[in-house]
Design a protein around this motif. Structure first.
Motif, PDB file in Angstrom:
ATOM      1  N   VAL A  56       0.780  -1.213  -0.102  1.00  0.00           N
ATOM      2  CA  VAL A  56      -0.154   0.117   0.098  1.00  0.00           C
ATOM      3  C   VAL A  56       0.833   1.376  -0.107  1.00  0.00           C
ATOM      4  N   ALA A  57       2.014   1.286   0.840  1.00  0.00           N
ATOM      5  CA  ALA A  57       2.945   2.487   0.811  1.00  0.00           C
ATOM      6  C   ALA A  57       4.220   2.027   1.325  1.00  0.00           C
ATOM      7  N   GLU A  58       4.975   2.784   1.496  1.00  0.00           N
ATOM      8  CA  GLU A  58       6.646   2.146   1.651  1.00  0.00           C
ATOM      9  C   GLU A  58       6.335   1.832   3.391  1.00  0.00           C
ATOM     10  N   PRO A  59       6.881   0.889   3.866  1.00  0.00           N
ATOM     11  CA  PRO A  59       6.798   0.619   5.128  1.00  0.00           C
ATOM     12  C   PRO A  59       7.356   1.426   6.093  1.00  0.00           C
ATOM     13  N   PRO A  60       6.804   1.645   7.250  1.00  0.00           N
ATOM     14  CA  PRO A  60       7.537   2.556   8.230  1.00  0.00           C
ATOM     15  C   PRO A  60       8.544   1.942   9.079  1.00  0.00           C
ATOM     16  N   GLU A  61       8.626   0.390   8.782  1.00  0.00           N
ATOM     17  CA  GLU A  61       9.933  -0.064   9.709  1.00  0.00           C
ATOM     18  C   GLU A  61      10.446  -1.158   8.699  1.00  0.00           C
ATOM     19  N   ARG A  62      11.484  -1.850   9.070  1.00  0.00           N
ATOM     20  CA  ARG A  62      11.805  -3.137   8.443  1.00  0.00           C
ATOM     21  C   ARG A  62      10.827  -4.280   8.672  1.00  0.00           C
ATOM     22  N   LEU A  63      10.531  -5.161   7.717  1.00  0.00           N
ATOM     23  CA  LEU A  63       9.716  -6.041   7.775  1.00  0.00           C
ATOM     24  C   LEU A  63      10.232  -7.472   7.593  1.00  0.00           C
ATOM     25  N   ASP A  64       9.860  -8.626   8.588  1.00  0.00           N
ATOM     26  CA  ASP A  64      10.313  -9.763   8.448  1.00  0.00           C
ATOM     27  C   ASP A  64       9.153 -10.602   7.701  1.00  0.00           C
ATOM     28  N   LEU A  65       9.237 -10.901   6.562  1.00  0.00           N
ATOM     29  CA  LEU A  65       8.460 -11.506   5.662  1.00  0.00           C
ATOM     30  C   LEU A  65       8.398 -13.002   5.679  1.00  0.00           C
ATOM     31  N   SER A  66       9.331 -13.592   6.541  1.00  0.00           N
ATOM     32  CA  SER A  66       9.351 -15.211   6.429  1.00  0.00           C
ATOM     33  C   SER A  66       8.367 -15.739   6.888  1.00  0.00           C
ATOM     34  N   PRO A  67       7.263 -15.279   7.654  1.00  0.00           N
ATOM     35  CA  PRO A  67       6.021 -16.189   8.046  1.00  0.00           C
ATOM     36  C   PRO A  67       5.054 -16.243   6.578  1.00  0.00           C
ATOM     37  N   LEU A  68       5.277 -15.354   5.556  1.00  0.00           N
ATOM     38  CA  LEU A  68       4.695 -15.473   4.544  1.00  0.00           C
ATOM     39  C   LEU A  68       5.022 -16.356   3.110  1.00  0.00           C
ATOM     40  N   THR A  69       5.208 -17.685   3.304  1.00  0.00           N
ATOM     41  CA  THR A  69       5.606 -18.659   2.555  1.00  0.00           C
ATOM     42  C   THR A  69       4.507 -19.697   2.283  1.00  0.00           C
ATOM     43  N   PRO A  70       4.502 -20.448   1.221  1.00  0.00           N
ATOM     44  CA  PRO A  70       3.422 -21.272   0.793  1.00  0.00           C
ATOM     45  C   PRO A  70       3.064 -22.243   1.886  1.00  0.00           C
ATOM     46  N   GLU A  71       4.063 -22.966   2.595  1.00  0.00           N
ATOM     47  CA  GLU A  71       3.673 -24.058   3.269  1.00  0.00           C
ATOM     48  C   GLU A  71       3.082 -23.234   4.651  1.00  0.00           C
ATOM     49  N   ARG A  72       3.633 -22.230   5.156  1.00  0.00           N
ATOM     50  CA  ARG A  72       3.202 -21.659   6.415  1.00  0.00           C
ATOM     51  C   ARG A  72       1.902 -20.867   6.425  1.00  0.00           C
ATOM     52  N   LEU A  73       1.512 -20.430   5.176  1.00  0.00           N
ATOM     53  CA  LEU A  73       0.072 -20.068   5.057  1.00  0.00           C
ATOM     54  C   LEU A  73      -0.907 -21.102   4.433  1.00  0.00           C
ATOM     55  N   ALA A  74      -0.452 -22.022   4.183  1.00  0.00           N
ATOM     56  CA  ALA A  74      -1.372 -23.282   3.754  1.00  0.00           C
ATOM     57  C   ALA A  74      -2.554 -23.527   4.842  1.00  0.00           C
ATOM     58  N   GLY A  75      -3.930 -23.329   4.226  1.00  0.00           N
ATOM     59  CA  GLY A  75      -5.116 -23.519   5.135  1.00  0.00           C
ATOM     60  C   GLY A  75      -5.383 -22.223   6.189  1.00  0.00           C
ATOM     61  N   SER A  76      -4.671 -21.304   5.726  1.00  0.00           N
ATOM     62  CA  SER A  76      -5.015 -19.981   6.737  1.00  0.00           C
ATOM     63  C   SER A  76      -6.105 -19.205   6.039  1.00  0.00           C
ATOM     64  N   GLU A  77      -7.042 -18.704   6.713  1.00  0.00           N
ATOM     65  CA  GLU A  77      -8.027 -17.693   6.298  1.00  0.00           C
ATOM     66  C   GLU A  77      -7.551 -16.335   6.042  1.00  0.00           C
ATOM     67  N   ARG A  78      -7.936 -15.486   5.153  1.00  0.00           N
ATOM     68  CA  ARG A  78      -7.471 -14.295   4.853  1.00  0.00           C
ATOM     69  C   ARG A  78      -7.296 -13.340   6.099  1.00  0.00           C
ATOM     70  N   ARG A  79      -8.383 -13.220   6.830  1.00  0.00           N
ATOM     71  CA  ARG A  79      -8.476 -12.395   8.248  1.00  0.00           C
ATOM     72  C   ARG A  79      -7.359 -12.788   8.825  1.00  0.00           C
ATOM     73  N   ASP A  80      -6.801 -14.212   9.059  1.00  0.00           N
ATOM     74  CA  ASP A  80      -5.837 -14.725   9.992  1.00  0.00           C
ATOM     75  C   ASP A  80      -4.568 -14.219   9.422  1.00  0.00           C
ATOM     76  N   ILE A  81      -4.278 -14.215   7.931  1.00  0.00           N
ATOM     77  CA  ILE A  81      -3.097 -13.768   7.562  1.00  0.00           C
ATOM     78  C   ILE A  81      -2.966 -12.127   7.693  1.00  0.00           C
TER      79      ILE A  81
END
Length: 270
Positions: free
Chosen positions: A9-34
């Motif tokens: 949406v915009a430049e992040p205000p801080e450094r982000l750790d995107l390691s939780p956002l991988t295919p196997e970690r998001l499998a079965g997750s609902e959008r609201r939980d993500i």
């Protein structure tokens, strides 16, 4: 199903750790939980929903639309599926990947591919220092897989590399292939000073003679090489190069004889 898409949406205000956002970690997750997953690395503690707008539903195919140097650890530890970043990434993209495919359509920060054990990581732009290299305190860097940089890499590319293939197509900085344990590093477009410094084993393949090797390398002439022919074919078959790099009898230096000395630096005869 449409790819699960994270639109910045915009430049992040801080450094982000995107390691939780991988295919196997998001499998079965609902959008609201993500959207509730915390990815901020400061006390601000941004969540996914604060930074990205979500669309699609297929977690095996993830797309990040929009990039930033603050997007760290993209696809870290990924064990399957695909992740595509349309834009730049920060540090440690593809770190410890085990399988799957990560494509970065932009530049990547330092330590991209660090600790890779499998899979394919392709960067269409440039990569920072320590490409495929270990973090402080680790004994080995890249340990498998294929890492391709279509642009330029910084210093210490393939430092302490143990297995796999790294290809850099528009040049690299100093100390490329330093302390290599094994594996193959390919650099086209020129290389900095002291390639292969203290390498024990492994192969460094160049498109031209290196300007400044360590004095503990030994010139070995230009013998016929089955390996050179096979690796040329492999690089073309993988879509990394369009024409042979070495030819059947490349010039060879062996070393680094300051350590075990079973490595090699190969480049075409002119």
């Amino acid at each position: 199903m449409k790819a699960l898409t994270f639109t910045l949406v915009a430049e992040p205000p801080e450094r982000l750790d995107l390691s939780p956002l991988t295919p196997e970690r998001l499998a079965g997750s609902e959008r609201r939980d993500i959207e509730k997953i915390r990815i901020g690395m400061s006390k601000h503690g941004s969540k996914v929903g604060d930074i990205f707008r979500l669309a699609g539903s297929d977690p095996l195919s993830i797309v990040f639309e929009g990039g930033s140097a603050r997007l760290d650890r993209v696809a870290q530890g990924m064990g399957g599926g695909s992740v595509r970043v349309i834009g730049n990434t920060g540090a440690q993209a593809g770190r410890a990947m085990r399988s799957g495919k990560l494509t970065i359509e932009g530049n990547a920060g330092p330590h991209a591919g660090s600790g890779m054990r499998g899979g394919r990581l392709e960067i269409t732009g440039n990569a920072g220092d320590h490409l495929g290299a270990p973090l402080v305190g680790e004994l080995a860097g890249m340990n498998g897989g294929v890492l391709i940089v279509r642009g330029r890499a910084g210093a210490f590319a393939a430092d302490r590399m143990r297995r796999g293939l790294i290809s850099v197509l528009k040049g690299s900085g100093d100390y490329a292939g330093s302390r290599m344990i094994a594996g193959t590093l390919v650099v086209a477009g020129g290389i900095g000073e002291m390639p292969g410094y203290l390498m024990r084993r492994g192969s460094i393949l160049l498109d031209r003679a290196p300007g400044h090797l360590s004095p503990s390398f030994v010139e070995c002439g230009a013998p016929e090489s089955v390996f050179a022919t096979i690796i040329d074919r492999h690089l073309i078959a993988e879509g990394i190069l369009k024409r042979p790099l070495l030819g059947s009898a490349p010039h060879k230096y062996g070393g680094d004889n300051a350590v075990l000395g079973m490595g090699e630096v190969l480049f075409p005869r002119r």
